[in-house]
Write an enzyme that holds these catalytic residues in place. Sequence first.
Site, mmCIF file in Angstrom:
data_model
loop_
_atom_site.group_PDB
_atom_site.id
_atom_site.type_symbol
_atom_site.label_atom_id
_atom_site.label_comp_id
_atom_site.label_asym_id
_atom_site.label_seq_id
_atom_site.Cartn_x
_atom_site.Cartn_y
_atom_site.Cartn_z
ATOM 1 N N ARG A 279 86.705 45.301 40.461
ATOM 2 C CA ARG A 279 88.081 44.881 40.774
ATOM 3 C C ARG A 279 88.496 43.782 39.819
ATOM 4 O O ARG A 279 89.605 43.744 39.308
ATOM 5 C CB ARG A 279 88.137 44.359 42.209
ATOM 6 C CG ARG A 279 88.360 45.422 43.266
ATOM 7 C CD ARG A 279 87.265 46.467 43.277
ATOM 8 N NE ARG A 279 87.461 47.461 44.309
ATOM 9 C CZ ARG A 279 86.948 47.363 45.543
ATOM 10 N NH1 ARG A 279 86.187 46.349 45.872
ATOM 11 N NH2 ARG A 279 87.182 48.316 46.417
ATOM 12 N N ASP A 443 80.585 54.749 50.723
ATOM 13 C CA ASP A 443 81.537 54.205 51.700
ATOM 14 C C ASP A 443 82.936 54.767 51.517
ATOM 15 O O ASP A 443 83.316 55.207 50.442
ATOM 16 C CB ASP A 443 81.602 52.669 51.572
ATOM 17 C CG ASP A 443 82.003 52.221 50.171
ATOM 18 O OD1 ASP A 443 81.403 52.732 49.211
ATOM 19 O OD2 ASP A 443 82.911 51.391 50.040
ATOM 20 N N GLU A 444 83.678 54.727 52.619
ATOM 21 C CA GLU A 444 85.130 54.868 52.646
ATOM 22 C C GLU A 444 85.675 56.123 51.978
ATOM 23 O O GLU A 444 86.724 56.073 51.325
ATOM 24 C CB GLU A 444 85.780 53.624 52.028
ATOM 25 C CG GLU A 444 85.541 52.394 52.866
ATOM 26 C CD GLU A 444 86.219 51.138 52.316
ATOM 27 O OE1 GLU A 444 86.670 50.341 53.130
ATOM 28 O OE2 GLU A 444 86.271 50.963 51.089
ATOM 29 N N TYR A 537 80.878 38.765 54.493
ATOM 30 C CA TYR A 537 81.779 39.138 53.392
ATOM 31 C C TYR A 537 82.471 37.875 52.899
ATOM 32 O O TYR A 537 83.289 37.286 53.585
ATOM 33 C CB TYR A 537 82.807 40.173 53.867
ATOM 34 C CG TYR A 537 82.329 41.586 53.668
ATOM 35 C CD1 TYR A 537 80.967 41.882 53.695
ATOM 36 C CD2 TYR A 537 83.221 42.618 53.428
ATOM 37 C CE1 TYR A 537 80.519 43.171 53.497
ATOM 38 C CE2 TYR A 537 82.766 43.921 53.237
ATOM 39 C CZ TYR A 537 81.418 44.184 53.268
ATOM 40 O OH TYR A 537 80.974 45.467 53.075
ATOM 41 N N ASP A 539 84.630 37.501 50.688
ATOM 42 C CA ASP A 539 86.049 37.608 50.336
ATOM 43 C C ASP A 539 86.931 37.436 51.568
ATOM 44 O O ASP A 539 88.153 37.374 51.450
ATOM 45 C CB ASP A 539 86.364 38.965 49.690
ATOM 46 C CG ASP A 539 86.089 40.138 50.616
ATOM 47 O OD1 ASP A 539 85.104 40.067 51.395
ATOM 48 O OD2 ASP A 539 86.847 41.125 50.587
ATOM 49 N N TRP A 587 83.188 40.725 47.279
ATOM 50 C CA TRP A 587 84.189 41.724 46.867
ATOM 51 C C TRP A 587 85.323 40.974 46.195
ATOM 52 O O TRP A 587 85.709 39.895 46.651
ATOM 53 C CB TRP A 587 84.706 42.479 48.086
ATOM 54 C CG TRP A 587 83.656 43.291 48.764
ATOM 55 C CD1 TRP A 587 83.007 42.995 49.926
ATOM 56 C CD2 TRP A 587 83.120 44.544 48.323
ATOM 57 N NE1 TRP A 587 82.101 43.985 50.223
ATOM 58 C CE2 TRP A 587 82.153 44.945 49.267
ATOM 59 C CE3 TRP A 587 83.356 45.365 47.213
ATOM 60 C CZ2 TRP A 587 81.426 46.130 49.135
ATOM 61 C CZ3 TRP A 587 82.637 46.543 47.094
ATOM 62 C CH2 TRP A 587 81.690 46.914 48.040
ATOM 63 N N GLU A 589 88.708 41.874 45.147
ATOM 64 C CA GLU A 589 90.149 42.186 45.076
ATOM 65 C C GLU A 589 90.977 40.907 45.012
ATOM 66 O O GLU A 589 91.952 40.812 44.264
ATOM 67 C CB GLU A 589 90.613 42.969 46.307
ATOM 68 C CG GLU A 589 90.132 44.397 46.379
ATOM 69 C CD GLU A 589 88.886 44.533 47.231
ATOM 70 O OE1 GLU A 589 88.027 43.637 47.185
ATOM 71 O OE2 GLU A 589 88.780 45.547 47.940
HETATM 72 C C1 TNX Z 1 85.453 47.303 52.204
HETATM 73 S S1 TNX Z 1 82.488 47.166 52.156
HETATM 74 C C2 TNX Z 1 84.879 47.887 51.097
HETATM 75 C C3 TNX Z 1 85.170 47.342 49.759
HETATM 76 C C4 TNX Z 1 86.219 46.278 49.800
HETATM 77 C C5 TNX Z 1 85.951 45.358 50.971
HETATM 78 C C6 TNX Z 1 86.901 44.204 51.063
HETATM 79 C C7 TNX Z 1 82.651 48.477 51.575
HETATM 80 C C8 TNX Z 1 81.426 49.191 51.551
HETATM 81 N N1 TNX Z 1 83.876 48.831 51.154
HETATM 82 O O1 TNX Z 1 85.519 48.375 48.868
HETATM 83 O O2 TNX Z 1 86.207 45.577 48.607
HETATM 84 O O3 TNX Z 1 86.026 46.082 52.165
HETATM 85 O O4 TNX Z 1 86.537 43.307 52.061
#
Ligand code: TNX
EC number: 3.2.1.52
Length: 634
Positions: A279, A443-444, A537, A539, A587, A589
């Site tokens: 990021r 993730d995600e 976390y 951030d 993280w 961002e």
């Molecule tokens: C979730 S934690 C994410 C990151 C983001 C973060 C921001 C994770 C495995 N995925 O891509 O940067 O939240 O808090």
Amino acid sequence: MTYFLENTWHPEPGPEGTWTVNLTNLSDTPLTDFKLSLTSITRIMPTHLLTGAKFLRRDANYHEFAPLDDAVIAPGASWTFSVTGINRSPFHRNDAAKTAWVTYADGTHAKVHVGDLMHDGQAPVRPAPRLPEGRLTLPFALLPWPNEIDATAGDAPIILHVSENMSIADRRLVVSIDALHGRLFPTAQRIFQLSPTLGSRGLRFKHDKSIKEEGYHIDFGDEITIISGSETGQRYGLIALAQMLHGASIDHAFSFPQTGSIVDAPRYDWRGCHLDVSRHFWTYDEVLRVVDILAWHKMNTFHWHLTDDEGWRAEILAYPELTQTGATRGADVPTMLPQLGDGHEKRHGYYTQDQMRSVVAHAQSLGIDVMPEIETPGHAAAVLAALPALVDPDEPPNSYYPVQGYFNNALNPAIPETFTVLERVFDEIAAIFPSKYIHIGGDEVANNAWLTSPKAQELMAKEGLAGTFELQSWFLRKVKAMLTARGKVMVGWNEIAHGGGVPPEDTLLMAWENPTVGIELAAQGYDVVMTPGQAYYLDMVQGADWLENGAGWAGPVPPEQSYTYEAEGDFPADLRSKMRGVQACIWCEHFTTKQWFNDLVFPRLGAVAEAAWTQKDQKDWLRFARQVRLHPEL
Ligand code: TNX
């Protein structure tokens, strides 16, 4: 600066409210025929209502607008537009426009100054201090605090010299910690020397195989003796001495032990820290300094998050596109647009293989293992921008997006070339990083990813896979086999377990979404490292006040919460052995500058480090609050 952008959030209509943007022309010439671009983590959703502007496009956090009917903004005048249909209500003053610029008809750009997001519904209050003054329990600077210490305070000796018969290897180790201290605190007086001088005190090592790998004892007498069973233990003993001497040299509240002892060993084997370099790109020198800071905190794993949607940062000789196209963003770069904190200028950054090898060697010399992360299958927008052959040409372009707003950002399991690329990437990554672990993300992924890709549909029908997460599990099993073939343990985020997961043997998952997911994963047989956003976390915003900055989804996370959180928490006794340790995650961002990095990472990194090292009954928040002020920043 001749253009000023102000933005305001109004809580109505619920649940997300209204975001209003106002651009004032402070130049002496009318502003005509232009576009406005801004980067903002508050995003305009595909379904929205915009008044006062034309919405031209959005790509994740990048937004582009134009005035209606070619309006002209006269000198001193403003243009205002409002939108409902944003992804969520902002939490803090930095939650919307971070940067902006205008683009004139001839394609040139001009920077716009951006104010903090204003809250049209409550007046800002001054945030409470993050750290209390704290107090010392003993006058020694030590963080993490040792598990047993019984010592009397003496005068601080200026320096320690090594015993006459110390081996070259041991002397090298002593000098390496002196050098570490010198890099972290260039202006402080040095700690160790080889030769005795007036007032210096002697240091020697004793080896005792009965002391466990990372443990060490220190006896304070006329001479100081570090007793340990391994080089790691010796190093931790030296760091403890260096911290005490450093503290005594810069703060008169601290001194150095005259007599007594320390008997110490870490609480957890995995004491990690992750760093996102995608990021926001952190230079090679900054990464080395992060490693130094981890060593000073007695952390032992550096998790290097080398790839994400916003950029691929690891040189791969087989695919130079990854660090050319995949590591370059800019307003005039068609493949990757600017993201949070960027201006219109081109931004580019990656690590060469030589640099990555040097980071590994540097970390190794400080007892730190470097675990690389290559994000799969999600968070792969940069890969797909760099290698468009990995996209199913028949998948509609904007067919799915995960929480962070990147459209179609997952590697497609139905494109055979995807696996060819991954094989080559893992070959090169495995050759650079000797760690037994490779983190593959996981993730995600959007819960409807691949559902409009004809190729993926065909594969799912053939393999009898129902839905995105069974396909994800099919994909990740193949990735796991690639790692096994290279002698590596697979590490990933907790969603790896979705859709059937992967075989738990030799798989380590990081529980990030919440603490209970860690227990669920352990019950399924996975080894687990606890990285819950709600505590670890870095951030995350540190207070609920509008004037704070940071991510909000798991916040606020005040430093005291990071410190007192007990990762073992509700782990049942029979699953406790599956919990391997804890990790901080950085993280980036919101970390658009080094100053923001320092503002959010510290003092919470120290809090996680002490939670990783020091037993529960030895943790003390007020002592920590006093000690952590001595620690270095980036
Ligand atoms: C979730 S934690 C994410 C990151 C983001 C973060 C921001 C994770 C495995 N995925 O891509 O940067 O939240 O808090």
